[in-house]
Structures are given as C-alpha cells and as structure tokens.
Design a protein around this motif. Structure first.
Motif, PDB file in Angstrom:
ATOM      1  N   VAL A   1     -13.162  -3.457   3.195  1.00 23.41           N
ATOM      2  CA  VAL A   1     -12.335  -2.671   2.852  1.00 23.41           C
ATOM      3  C   VAL A   1     -11.346  -2.391   3.663  1.00 23.41           C
TER       4      VAL A   1
ATOM      5  N   ASP B   1      -8.903  -4.817   3.313  1.00 22.06           N
ATOM      6  CA  ASP B   1      -8.447  -4.886   1.984  1.00 22.06           C
ATOM      7  C   ASP B   1      -7.671  -3.765   1.679  1.00 22.06           C
ATOM      8  N   SER B   2      -7.804  -2.709   2.168  1.00 24.54           N
ATOM      9  CA  SER B   2      -6.811  -1.843   2.597  1.00 24.54           C
ATOM     10  C   SER B   2      -5.399  -1.824   2.850  1.00 24.54           C
TER      11      SER B   2
ATOM     12  N   ALA C   1      -3.423  -5.118   1.372  1.00 21.05           N
ATOM     13  CA  ALA C   1      -2.891  -3.944  -0.589  1.00 21.05           C
ATOM     14  C   ALA C   1      -1.854  -3.382   0.059  1.00 21.05           C
ATOM     15  N   ASP C   2      -1.620  -2.521   1.110  1.00 20.73           N
ATOM     16  CA  ASP C   2      -0.095  -1.995   2.034  1.00 20.73           C
ATOM     17  C   ASP C   2       0.772  -2.912   2.105  1.00 20.73           C
TER      18      ASP C   2
ATOM     19  N   ARG D   1      -2.575   7.329   8.154  1.00 17.60           N
ATOM     20  CA  ARG D   1      -2.438   6.357   7.326  1.00 17.60           C
ATOM     21  C   ARG D   1      -3.690   5.446   8.109  1.00 17.60           C
TER      22      ARG D   1
ATOM     23  N   TYR E   1      -7.745   2.873   7.254  1.00 14.68           N
ATOM     24  CA  TYR E   1      -8.009   2.185   6.872  1.00 14.68           C
ATOM     25  C   TYR E   1      -9.397   2.057   7.380  1.00 14.68           C
TER      26      TYR E   1
END
Length: 447
Positions: free
Chosen positions: A358, A361-362, A365-366, A419, A421
C-alpha cells in the motif's frame, strides 16, 4: 437396432458382435444413449435449460462445451446430433488440419444443397486448433452450413478466437459429484452393456474408485474395468480394496501449465496463504508439484507474496522465501519441494500486513500523477566540481552527528512535505514500527 456388418460387408454374427463389444472399453460401452442416462450437468439439462433445448431440436446453435475430462462432452455432442436427426462428423484437433476441416465443410454444403440434410461437426480438443484452423470454421458456422459442437478442457476465453466465441453458445460442464460417480460405477457393474453383474464390488473399493475419479466418469470406469479384469483373472470376481489399489496407482492431477487450471490453482494457492490457511496452501502446492509445475515459478510467487502480504509484520519471511528460491536452483526437484513447503508454511502462519504494498503503490501513484517536485538542494549530490556554486549539498545535516541518530531536516520535495505513505499495522513485528514511525516523523518534521 441397426444391423452390424463385418469387414467384408456381410452381416456379422451375434457372437462376433458380442466379442467386438467385449473388446470395447467399458467407458465407451457405458456412454449414455439418452439424456435421461446422463449424470450431472443439471444446470444444462434441466427443464428449459439451454443444452436440453438444443438436444430437443429447439433453436439450433453452435456450442462450445467447456469442462474437465470425463464430464460428458463427447456424449452430449453425440446426443445433440442423434436427437435432431443430423449427420454427425467428428474431428480431433490432435490430428485434423485446415484441409480436413474444409473437406467436411464442402461435403456439408453439398448435402445441405442437394438433400437438405444438415451436419453436426464435433471437434474435440478445439483449443489445440491454431488461429488459422479456427478461422476456417467461421464462415460455415456463420451461415449454419454446419452446426459446430466443440469440446475443450481449457477456458475458451483463453484458447478460442473471439469471432468463433461470438458465434457460439459457451456451456460450462462441472465435474461429476461423488454421488454421480457412485451411481455410474454401480450402473456399470449391473448393466448388460457393462460388466453385467459378473463381478461384485465391495463398499470400500467403490469408495476408493470414486475418490480416485475426482469427478471424471472415464477415469472411474477405467479404474473399475482394470479392477474387474484382475478380479475375474483370480476366478472369484470379487473386487475388494486391495484389488483396486493394486491396479490403480493414484489419481491423476488435472493441470495445464498454460491454461486456466494453472491460473486457478496458483490463485487459490496465494489466497490460501494470504488467508493463513496453511493446510489449503499445502494442498495447492502439492497439486502444482505433482502436476509438474515449474518450481522456479512457485518460488517466484512465494518471494512476491513475502513482501506483498507479509511484509514488515515478519521481515524474516522474505529471507526464507529467497532461500527457498535458491534451494530450487541449487538442488532441484524433487528435494527442493521441501524448501517450497517450508516457505509456504512460514508465509501461511506468519502475521499478515500489506502495508509495504500500500505504501509503495501510494508513492507510485503520486509520481505517476506528476507530484514530484524539486529535490531539496541540501540533499543533492555534491561530489563534483562546481556543485557548491550551485548550492548543492550545502546545509545538509549528518544524522550520525547527534546522539539519537535522527534530526530535523526536510527530505521530500516541497509539494510532498507531510505526506504519509507507510502506515504500519499492529500485527507481528510491525506493531513495534506502529509506535516508532510516528515518533520518527515528529522529530524529522520538527513537530
């Protein structure tokens, strides 16, 4: 009943007919002659069901019969032909080519034109036809010059060309239940087409045949016939468990390394590990190993799973799986099966966390969405002439210079400050990180 003839065209004697039938495999002799004799497949043969309507002559359409071996595909194809009074031609994809297919289509076209007689073309193992061979059928199927009944043990959505799929009704057959196989075995023992009560079958021997069959009618009847031959050779005609075990070694494993069984068993294997069912995971591993799956493929799946579904909840899982992969390379099969089993047990019983997947992948994605930003100048490389003139590496603080080894400093680009993650779970070793990571973030961010 249709008159039988010998090789020279003369009517065959009753004794000759009986002798020929006796030499025919039991599975062929016991092939159902009517729909009522067909066991299983109620979802296709019940009142109003698609295959029953087709056999009864309603709305003829080309069909693809998809299912495991021994579920009645050839039988149903024959019943479709006989019940609606059409000429039946059978081809096997193992031996027929485009030339043979076109010859059947040409003959079918002539019959349809001159006598109005239509043709049912049965193709067994249609998934073995090349794309060119399958394309050769399209026009004839489209114009209903032939009614195609094709059988395959492989998922047709993987192995049959799309134009042929769109022109056919796909009907999936299910493995026979143990009850269905038991009825079939008992029928074969008693029926005059079968063993005609010349043998007796003990309950435990019957149960063993049913288990070995695995839902495959042909396999059950082949095992029964082999056991019956042994029992009759012993002059007592009694089939006990020892007789069956002596004539049938083990159940064959249905598995195609390029087909849907490969994907289905692999999927069940991984999902069983993810679900922490160690026994189911070992079952699917055994199926793959017994069927000859490439052990390197199994090892790769285990290594992937170690990070994907266990991750930091048990950091040793990846080490175990990499070691198992190396064992496969070093010692090979069959000995490496134990390393694969050990890795499977380790993963299945380990605490689970997908936080690694997770988190990455986060972050990915960014990056893919364009949220990258400029690398802070103090983190840039300063090992070249002129770097400091550009401001690179200036102001970088070395964490080992402080007792705690962690200090306040900006690491991400400006747009990604704050941020988060990675979110550790409370499972396994990761629960310690669930406490540590927030503390690290507070120090680093100066909060």
């Amino acid at each position: 009943m249709e008159q039988e003839f010998d090789l020279f065209g003369a009517p065959a004697s009753a004794d000759a007919v009986r002798k020929a039938q006796a030499n025919t495999p039991l599975a062929v002799r016991m092939r159902p002659a009517t729909l009522d004799e067909v066991l299983g497949q109620d979802h296709l043969l019940g009142p109003g069901a698609p295959l029953r309507r087709l056999v009864e002559g309603a709305a003829p359409a080309s069909i693809l019969l998809y299912g495991p071996p021994g579920t009645g595909k050839t039988t149903l194809a024959t019943l479709v032909s006989s019940a609606i009074g059409r000429r039946f031609v059978a081809l096997s994809a193992l031996s027929a080519g485009v030339k043979e297919v076109r010859a059947v289509i040409d003959e079918a076209r002539k019959r349809l034109t001159h006598s109005g007689e239509s043709t049912v073309l049965f193709i067994d193992e249609v998934h073995r036809f090349s794309r060119t061979q399958q394309d050769a059928l399209l026009g004839a199927v489209e114009d209903r010059i032939v009614l195609l009944v094709a059988a395959t043990t492989e998922n047709p959505f993987f192995s049959v060309v799309s134009p042929l799929l769109s022109r056919s009704l796909v009907l999936q057959l299910q493995p026979l239940t143990d009850t269905d196989v038991q009825k079939l075995v008992r029928r074969a023992v008693a029926d005059e087409r079968g063993l005609n009560a010349t043998v007796t079958l003990d309950d435990d021997a019957e149960a063993h045949i049913v288990r070995l069959a695995g839902g495959d009618a042909r396999r059950a009847l082949t095992a029964l016939e082999a056991a019956a031959d042994s029992a009759l050779a012993a002059n007592d005609g009694s089939i006990d468990l020892a007789t069956v075990e002596a004539t049938v070694d083990k159940a064959a494993v249905r598995y195609d390394r390029q087909g849907d069984q490969h994907y289905d068993v692999t999927s069940a294997f991984i999902k069983s590990i993810r679900g922490s069912d160690v026994d189911a995971a070992l079952h699917y591993l055994a199926r793959m190993v017994e069927a000859g799956e490439d052990p390197r493929f199994i090892a790769r799946r285990l290594v992937v799973h170690a990070s994907e579904d266990v991750g930091m909840a048990d950091p040793t899982a990846l080490q175990v799986c990499v070691a198992a992969s190396q064992a496969v390379q070093l010692i090979g099969m069959p000995e490496a099966r134990l390393a694969l089993a050990q890795a499977t047990i380790h993963l299945a019983t380990a605490p689970k966390s997908n936080a690694v997947m997770v988190a990455f992948d986060s972050a990915l994605a960014d990056v893919r969405s364009g949220a990258t930003g400029q690398i802070p100048t103090h983190l840039r490389d300063g090992h070249y002439a002129g770097a400091k003139k550009l401001g690179n590496a200036t102001g970088y603080r070395y964490p080992h210079d402080v007792p705690e080894g962690v200090l306040t400093q900006q690491y991400p680009p400006d747009d990604l400050r704050g941020r988060d993650y990675y979110e550790p779970t409370q499972r396994g070793a990761e629960r310690h990180l669930a406490d540590r990571v927030p503390k690290l973030r507070r120090v680093i961010r100066g909060e």
